[in-house]
Design an enzyme around this catalytic site. Structure first.
Site, PDB file in Angstrom:
ATOM      1  N   LYS A  11       0.846  -1.167   0.000  1.00  0.00           N
ATOM      2  CA  LYS A  11       0.000   0.000   0.000  1.00  0.00           C
ATOM      3  C   LYS A  11       0.886   1.223   0.000  1.00  0.00           C
ATOM      4  CE  LYS A  11      -3.322   2.100   2.882  1.00  0.00           C
ATOM      5  NZ  LYS A  11      -3.953   2.358   4.062  1.00  0.00           N
ATOM      6  N   PRO A 192       4.895   8.047   1.186  1.00  0.00           N
ATOM      7  CA  PRO A 192       5.150   7.215  -0.004  1.00  0.00           C
ATOM      8  C   PRO A 192       6.538   6.584   0.021  1.00  0.00           C
ATOM      9  CG  PRO A 192       4.238   9.358  -0.622  1.00  0.00           C
ATOM     10  CD  PRO A 192       4.571   9.429   0.839  1.00  0.00           C
ATOM     11  N   ASN A 193       6.710   5.507  -0.704  1.00  0.00           N
ATOM     12  CA  ASN A 193       8.006   4.829  -0.888  1.00  0.00           C
ATOM     13  C   ASN A 193       8.634   4.351   0.415  1.00  0.00           C
ATOM     14  OD1 ASN A 193       7.850   5.424  -3.682  1.00  0.00           O
ATOM     15  ND2 ASN A 193       8.569   7.501  -3.218  1.00  0.00           N
ATOM     16  N   ARG A 194       7.806   4.068   1.407  1.00  0.00           N
ATOM     17  CA  ARG A 194       8.301   3.574   2.706  1.00  0.00           C
ATOM     18  C   ARG A 194       9.157   4.602   3.453  1.00  0.00           C
ATOM     19  NH1 ARG A 194       4.725   1.074   1.876  1.00  0.00           N
ATOM     20  NH2 ARG A 194       4.390  -1.162   1.685  1.00  0.00           N
ATOM     21  N   MET A 195       9.138   5.855   2.999  1.00  0.00           N
ATOM     22  CA  MET A 195       9.920   6.894   3.680  1.00  0.00           C
ATOM     23  C   MET A 195       9.030   7.593   4.713  1.00  0.00           C
ATOM     24  SD  MET A 195      12.906   6.970   3.210  1.00  0.00           S
ATOM     25  CE  MET A 195      14.215   6.380   2.200  1.00  0.00           C
TER      26      MET A 195
END
Ligand SMILES: Cc1cc2nc3c(=O)[nH]c(=O)nc-3n(C[C@H](O)[C@H](O)[C@H](O)COP(=O)(O)O)c2cc1C
Length: 216
Positions: A11, A192-195
């Site tokens: 997700k 977003p992007n696991r950041m």
């Protein structure tokens, strides 16, 4: 049963951001802001349901959900049976972890702190405000003890319902609140992007709070 592989569950988190330049000095203020949003959001059911983890007498951590009933500058209060498994665990080790996960908001809060029983008159006050059925339940259930059958529980409930009929139902002494005074509070906002954004407050000796960003 066929093995369930969840590795494709993924997700992107895009609902907000958390910047150290914008957070308040006191973590309880950020908690309040987030809690009010969660409480008013259609995306969150039971915003005050939190996971409480204790270190058990068997040395294992155990987590269970309870309802947060009050928060103040002092800390966080929930109510339970002092003789329950969690009550006995807290008696031996009052270091606790509380956590909230509000998926609809992509937010998590993790609180470490120390638990203490609240004043008896405060527990009385809250007990008094509960519906009659809940009051009787507090008498009828030896929380966390093994019961032989559902019938046994129903019979105990019936017994106490009859016993208290037409009478004021006072708080059992083994039922009451715990206050958890936080020593650290960590706020997680999905990005977003696991950041993801993670901001941790740690209590200093002078009772001010150190604010740090943690890697996601
Ligand atoms: C949504 C939800 C709310 C709950 N609220 C409470 C609560 O406020 N107090 C409580 O003692 N147990 C509550 N429970 C039950 C606990 O999760 C747990 O089963 C119980 O406290 C016994 O835990 P223990 O045996 O580890 O002490 C709740 C459970 C759920 C799922």
């Amino acid at each position: 049963m066929e093995q369930q592989d969840l590795s494709n569950y993924r997700k992107s988190y895009e609902k907000g951001e958390l910047l150290e330049t914008k957070v308040p000095e006191e973590p309880i203020e950020l908690f309040r802001d987030w809690f009010l949003v969660a409480d008013q959001s259609d995306m969150v059911d039971e915003a005050n349901a939190m996971t409480v983890s204790t270190i058990g007498l068997d040395g294992y951590p155990k987590s269970r959900v309870v309802l947060l009933k009050r928060y103040t500058f002092e800390g966080f209060i929930f109510y339970t049976n002092y003789n329950s498994e969690k009550g006995r665990a807290i008696e031996a080790n009052n270091n606790l972890c509380l956590s909230f996960f509000w998926p609809g908001l992509e937010r998590q809060i993790i609180i470490k702190g120390q638990a203490e029983k609240i004043a008896e008159n405060m527990s009385d006050g809250y007990f008094e405000s509960r519906p009659e059925g809940s009051k009787i339940g507090a008498w009828a259930s030896n929380q966390s003890e093994v019961v032989n059958s559902r019938d046994e529980l129903d019979e105990k409930l019936k017994y106490y319902s009859e016993k208290f009929e037409g009478q004021e139902i006072l708080r059992p002494k083994h039922w009451g609140g715990y206050l958890i005074r936080p020593i650290s509070m960590e706020f997680w906002q999905g990005r977003p992007n696991r950041m993801h954004d993670r901001i941790r407050y740690t209590l200093n000796e002078d009772f001010s709070w150190k604010i740090e960003r943690l890697a996601p």
